[in-house]
Design an enzyme around this catalytic site. Structure first.
Site, PDB file in Angstrom:
ATOM      1  N   GLU A  19      43.295  24.735  89.998  1.00 16.55           N
ATOM      2  CA  GLU A  19      43.247  23.283  90.234  1.00 16.55           C
ATOM      3  C   GLU A  19      44.545  22.570  89.851  1.00 16.55           C
ATOM      4  O   GLU A  19      44.538  21.498  89.257  1.00 16.55           O
ATOM      5  CB  GLU A  19      42.033  22.680  89.517  1.00 16.55           C
ATOM      6  CG  GLU A  19      40.728  23.243  90.067  1.00 16.55           C
ATOM      7  CD  GLU A  19      39.483  22.741  89.371  1.00 16.55           C
ATOM      8  OE1 GLU A  19      39.611  22.026  88.357  1.00 16.55           O
ATOM      9  OE2 GLU A  19      38.373  23.054  89.836  1.00 16.55           O
TER      10      GLU A  19
ATOM     11  N   GLU B  75      33.997  28.696  95.925  1.00 16.26           N
ATOM     12  CA  GLU B  75      32.977  28.151  95.020  1.00 16.26           C
ATOM     13  C   GLU B  75      32.023  27.230  95.793  1.00 16.26           C
ATOM     14  O   GLU B  75      31.725  26.115  95.347  1.00 16.26           O
ATOM     15  CB  GLU B  75      33.636  27.368  93.877  1.00 16.26           C
ATOM     16  CG  GLU B  75      34.616  28.165  93.045  1.00 16.26           C
ATOM     17  CD  GLU B  75      35.269  27.337  91.945  1.00 16.26           C
ATOM     18  OE1 GLU B  75      34.722  26.266  91.592  1.00 16.26           O
ATOM     19  OE2 GLU B  75      36.321  27.757  91.436  1.00 16.26           O
TER      20      GLU B  75
END
Length: 562
Positions: free
Chosen positions: A333, A436
């Site tokens: 991220e 995810e």
């Protein structure tokens, strides 16, 4: 035969894939361009169909090469530009594209639909001066209503130039038909089996039985430590999935809660479970750029000591599991957060990739982030921003292969935007995984999960899908597939339906006069059994069906020797 709209959908996809590999073009490339329902999409009729939006001034211009486009200038607010009105039909998917330029420097430009229900961002790009960049996106109409398309940029000092605008409507049936065609092209291959005897003579009228033993596409789900001692959960999981990712157990805050005291016992136990059942593991994650998830002792370290701690962390986890995972999320991220960059310098991400590659050179390394395919309003993670960060890391790591990880945490999914974003990223020709995938706890959760999974599976550049739906007795994060008795919930039924749909059930047939038997098979491993009156016994053989990259012919030939 495809109707004109279906043909447009295919051309839109190919058009985006071929052009978005370039940063920008001097003039928009317009081979057989169609604007769909846009009036005057290429501005060959001046400003007909277009109007001022906000308080901008607009004008029609013609370049030295004869290219025609629209310009919004004298802008005071982000939304000051130009617009066109449409009527959106409930249930339709709309693909969108446009070429955009600014008069100086560079600036983020968004395309937005204003409707009675609010504002829908359909796409964004970092536009430049001196060349044209493509916005590619889309939207789904969840109600029938008027809508107004306009463009905006927070940088009010720039003029917005736009050309070759397309808005193409597709019913869900049309979209699904194209999706199924794409699935067949991406995931299946015509396979021709040739049965011959020991002398090489063809075995005509031989009975052929084909059974798939392994599905070629990696489709899986996350797990947490709750699986370690729960036999019922283990059985439920292992009967479905051949790839997984650990929710927290490989993360730094799980393995070194106290500085210098590492504990990999949970991760080791989960690796052992996966190995026992032939389940591949994604390594998640080496480092996480979100400051919220840094241990207190990590946050307290001065820069020199933090650099040493990071080096120990990378060396520790990668060395321990090198060769045991199929991919590493290296600096997780780093589009949204910058803890390590802020403390160790702007090249912290690139350095982490380089060190991980040194320690585990054969395992793909992923840049992993969220909202690039699932949230149109997040300006930090639009495909253009993702690619910019990716190129930055690549420029400092020549020879280090990097793959694209798209988390996929959806609310109500915008399937056309998802497809357009993947198309844009696919122009890099790098491996793409949905890493995810989950859906918020909202009505129609199971339906939305199916839509997202089907769209990802149908895209030829997506090489694997992992859901973020680990089971916990106290409740799941955003999505559960099963209850506490391991009885499927509606979302679990969707998963089982797709697993069953994405495999070949046993096939039985007879060879022709030349000993050939042909079938269209999903990628994966197969056993084939041949029976013939001239043989003393049946004989078996195994083979693998793979993508065309390693086998250039469209038909895969397998010779079976009795």
């Amino acid at each position: 035969m495809w109707g004109s709209e279906e043909t447009d959908l295919i051309e839109q996809r190919e058009y985006g894939e071929t052009t978005t590999s370039k940063t920008c073009l001097r003039d928009p490339h317009k081979p057989q361009y169609r604007g769909g329902i846009v009036l005057n999409p290429e501005f060959n009729r001046g400003l007909k169909g277009w109007m001022v939006f906000g308080s901008a001034k607009i004008e029609h211009r013609i370049s030295e090469t004869g290219n025609r486009f629209i310009v919004a200038h004298s802008r005071k607010r982000a939304h000051d530009s130009f617009s066109q009105k449409f009527y959106l039909k409930r249930g339709n998917h709309y693909t969108f594209s446009a070429w955009v330029q600014v008069n100086e420097g560079n600036a983020a430009v968004k395309a937005i639909f204003k409707t009675k229900n609010g504002y829908t961002h359909v796409g964004a790009v970092v536009a430049e001066s001196g060349c044209w960049s493509m916005i590619k996106g889309g939207l789904t109409a969840y109600s029938s209503s008027p809508g107004e398309l306009y463009f905006e940029s927070k940088n009010t000092s720039v003029d917005i130039w736009v050309d070759s605008i397309s808005l193409q409507p597709f019913t869900k049936d049309q979209w699904r038909a194209h999706q199924m065609e794409s699935t067949d092209e991406a995931r299946k291959r015509t396979t021709r089996l040739h049965a011959v005897d020991k002398q090489g003579n063809p075995l005509a009228n031989a009975t052929v039985s084909v059974k798939q033993t392994r599905q070629g596409f990696p489709f899986g789900c996350a797990i947490g430590k709750s699986i370690i001692d729960n036999r019922a959960y283990q059985s439920w999981f292992a009967s479905r999935f051949k790839v997984t990712v650990f929710e927290n157990e490989m993360k730094w805050y799980s393995t070194e809660n106290v500085p210098g005291k590492e504990d990999y016992s949970l991760a080791d136990a989960m690796v052992a479970f996966a190995k026992q059942h032939g389940i591949s593991i994604r390594g998640h994650n080496i480092l996480w750029d979100d400051p919220k998830y840094q241990l207190g002792w990590v946050r307290a370290l001065p820069a020199d000591q933090l650099r040493q701690a990071v080096e120990r962390r990378i060396t520790s986890v990668v060395s321990r599991y090198a060769g045991q995972v199929i991919g590493w999320d290296v600096m997780n991220e780093n589009l949204h957060f910058s803890f390590f960059e802020d403390h160790l310098g702007w090249n912290a991400s690139a350095s982490s990739f380089q060190r991980a590659h040194q320690l585990d050179p054969k395992t793909p390394l992923f840049m992993n982030d969220y909202n690039t395919i699932e949230e149109t309003r997040d300006g930090d993670s639009v495909p253009a921003k993702y690619l910019k960060k990716l190129r930055e890391i690549q420029s400092l790591n020549r020879g280090v292969p990097i793959s694209i990880g798209l988390e996929g945490h959806f609310n109500v999914p915008n399937i056309p935007y998802m497809r357009a974003s993947i198309d844009t990223l696919a122009a890099t020709r790098l491996p793409i995984w949905l890493t995810e995938v989950d859906i918020a706890k909202i009505p129609n959760q199971a339906q939305y999960l199916e839509e997202v999974l089907r769209e990802g599976y149908a895209h030829s550049s997506v090489q694997g899908i992992v859901m973020w739906a680990g089971w916990h007795a106290e409740g799941c994060d955003r999505i559960c597939l099963t209850d506490n008795n391991f009885k499927n919930l509606p979302t679990g039924d969707v998963v089982d339906k797709l697993i069953n749909e994405w495999k070949i059930h046993p096939i039985r047939g007879v060879t022709d006069v030349d000993g050939f038997f042909e079938a269209t098979l999903f990628h994966g491993d197969y056993d084939v059994l041949i029976e013939h009156p001239s043989l003393n016994s049946s004989f078996a053989q195994s083979f693998e069906v793979t993508k065309e990259e390693t086998q250039p012919e469209s038909t895969f030939h397998v010779k079976l020797y009795a």
